[in-house]
Design an enzyme around this catalytic site. Structure first.
Site, mmCIF file in Angstrom:
data_model
loop_
_atom_site.group_PDB
_atom_site.id
_atom_site.type_symbol
_atom_site.label_atom_id
_atom_site.label_comp_id
_atom_site.label_asym_id
_atom_site.label_seq_id
_atom_site.Cartn_x
_atom_site.Cartn_y
_atom_site.Cartn_z
ATOM 1 N N GLU A 59 0.907 -1.262 0.073
ATOM 2 C CA GLU A 59 0.087 -0.049 -0.091
ATOM 3 C C GLU A 59 0.976 1.189 -0.112
ATOM 4 O O GLU A 59 1.727 1.294 0.822
ATOM 5 C CB GLU A 59 -0.844 0.006 1.301
ATOM 6 C CG GLU A 59 -2.034 1.047 1.114
ATOM 7 C CD GLU A 59 -1.709 2.415 1.978
ATOM 8 O OE1 GLU A 59 -1.524 3.302 1.037
ATOM 9 O OE2 GLU A 59 -1.427 2.062 3.169
ATOM 10 N N CYS A 65 -1.789 8.605 4.183
ATOM 11 C CA CYS A 65 -1.914 8.423 2.647
ATOM 12 C C CYS A 65 -3.456 8.590 2.087
ATOM 13 O O CYS A 65 -3.489 8.546 0.869
ATOM 14 C CB CYS A 65 -1.540 6.773 2.265
ATOM 15 S SG CYS A 65 -2.365 5.665 3.483
#
Length: 542
Positions: free
Chosen positions: A293, A327
């Site tokens: 990720e 993020c």
């Protein structure tokens, strides 16, 4: 070995404590904070049963007071990484053969240790080492960490119980073996829970792990290690190393026993790791599992029907909680012209009301960014925005690193939807807005989809159900986690499995069984009860 089909405790999400004035949790975390602030910790490498102090150390300093030292950590050399690999492989057979319920018990105990005696410590460590305010620390280092452990145990049992069909004369069984080799976990600074989950999820499924935490997360990583040790995790299952990322990664990738990489971090680094594994593919015993990720350039789009207060709250929280160092943080937004005047006024009012400073002061919504490199990068973008003709900074725009790495929450308005801060991941408290004409809704959706290489999170604000449906379809590939009338951050384990595609990663959905499946290699066993003794089939009778 005990026999039985065991039921694990039903997973529940850990309740978030309030830390209200005079609450016992506030007193406990402030006491822990002050004790840890004054202490000097010495964090070794953890390889097998050894705690290795190399003597080559770096200081641990809080981002909000970078001249203050709270400890040191030791850096590994290549020989230490080779030793970690050997120790992991030596530990593999015994750990992989341990009954699943024994592994589950270790991580369930860890969850309860965090919920109870370690809660104040791990929150305080996250506040000091990563400059999170108490709420951001609580939802991350305590609650999400606990949720990962509890739900992963439940997901593990769901996976094991998923079995193929059998008949009266054929029994088919599917066993979920750990990967052949070891897993390399590389974790980021911004979430203590992610730092813990990446090695723990692979270990829970019977794998051995070499874990490299971020240099900027060592302070809370030490608490994670302490918790796992107290919970009974055997030596050698998760080996912990610090130091030069390139040396560590290259040494690990050279090993033919590399079975998987569990990564959260920058897109560029992840692609480099993938390329190195690809170029080395003929050397491995098996195809390494690569789970990552990475970055995001996450959007918020408001339809003309949207509620202004809801949009503004979603932008403020989504963009500026933890200084935008998520993020999933809202970093680009698209506002219709009909709402812009009201949205602008409320954004300026809200940002000006925010207090900034040490997380020890619970009145501060904003604290420091993680380190000087991040500070300098963000300051550079702000300085450039002040010079560009198609840009207006409507609030914020100041910064100061004399004591801590403090960047004011900054909102930029651009007339160029492809301006650099609309496309580039900044990882800081900078939000860029583009105001679109109300009749350009469909065109704006296409613009959102095509502007960024990333596809992690996004949010749609609208009262119009047709508009919500249209945006959901148009943006189906633009975000792995899409939020309707909510900010694009704050995924909860067991409720919103998290991950994105495109340049945002492999979308293996942390917080779900999908991620755990990546850390097993199934073997099907077919057992026939009455075995044929003649090769001839009936059709040969003619």
């Amino acid at each position: 070995m005990l026999k039985g089909f065991f039921n694990v405790p039903k997973a529940i999400n850990e309740p978030v404590k309030s830390y209200a004035p005079n609450s016992p949790e506030k007193k406990a975390v402030l006491t822990a904070y002050q004790q840890m602030w004054k202490a000097q910790i010495d964090v070794p490498l953890y390889i097998g049963s050894e705690e290795i102090r190399t003597g080559n150390t770096r200081n641990i300093t809080p981002p909000h007071d970078h001249k203050h030292i709270v400890g040191v950590y030791h850096l590994a050399e290549k020989s230490h990484i080779e030793k970690a690999i050997a120790n992991a492989l030596d530990s593999k057979t015994k750990w992989a053969s341990m009954a699943w319920e024994q592994r589950a018990a270790i991580f369930l105990k860890a969850a309860e240790l965090i919920a109870g005696p370690y809660r104040a410590q791990i929150n305080a460590a996250t506040m000091i080492g990563q400059s999170k305010n108490i709420y951001q620390a609580e939802i991350d280092a305590a609650c999400e960490f606990i949720d990962f452990l509890r739900y992963n145990v439940e997901f593990m049992t769901q996976i094991y119980s998923d079995q193929p069909k059998s008949t009266s004369d054929v029994w088919n069984r599917l066993e979920y073996r750990p990967l052949e080799g070891f897993v390399y976990a590389i974790t980021p600074f911004n979430f203590t829970a992610i730092a813990a989950n990446l090695p723990a999820s692979a270990a829970m499924m019977g794998n051995v792990v070499i874990w490299k935490p971020s240099d900027s997360q060592v302070f809370s990583a030490k608490i994670i290690i302490d918790i796992f040790k107290e919970a009974g995790l055997p030596d050698g299952v998760i080996n912990v190393v610090f130091g030069d990322a390139l040396i560590i990664t290259d040494t690990i990738i050279e090993s033919r026993d590399l079975a998987g990489v569990h990564f959260t971090g920058s897109t560029h680094v992840f692609k480099d790791i993938w390329a190195k594994i690809g170029s080395n593919i003929h050397h491995y015993k098996t195809y390494p599992r690569i789970v990552g990720e990475t970055g995001g350039k996450d959007f918020v789009v408001a339809h003309p029907s949207a509620n202004v207060k809801q949009v503004v709250t979603g932008l403020i929280r989504g963009a500026f909680e933890f200084q935008g160092q998520k993020c999933s943080a809202a970093s680009r937004a698209y506002i219709p012209k009909s709402l812009w005047t009201e949205v602008k006024q409320q954004l300026i009012t809200d940002v000006k009301s925010m207090k900034m400073g040490s997380p020890e002061d619970f009145g501060n919504f904003i604290t420091a960014v993680i380190h000087e490199g991040s500070f300098d990068k963000l300051a550079k973008y702000i300085d450039q925005a002040k010079k560009d003709s198609d840009i207006e900074i409507i609030v914020g725009g100041n910064y100061d690193k004399s004591v801590g790495y403090f960047i004011e929450p900054t909102i930029i308005v651009t007339t160029n939807p492809n301006y650099v801060t609309m496309e580039t991941e900044l990882f800081g408290p900078i939000l860029t807005l583009f105001v679109y004409e109300d009749d350009q809704w469909e065109a704006t959706l296409k613009l959102i989809d095509n502007t960024s290489e990333y596809a992690l999170t996004g949010a749609i604000f609208s009262k119009d159900r047709y508009a919500i449906e249209e945006a959901t379809v148009a943006l189906q590939n633009a975000a792995g986690n899409l939020y309707i009338n909510d900010k694009p951050t704050g995924a909860i384990v067991g409720m919103q499995p998290f991950g994105g595609a495109r340049a945002s990663g492999t979308n293996d959905k942390a917080g779900s069984a999908m991620n755990l499946l990546r850390w097993v290699s199934p073997r099907n066993i077919k057992e026939v009860f009455v075995t044929p003794e003649d090769y001839r089939y009936p059709f040969l009778g003619e």
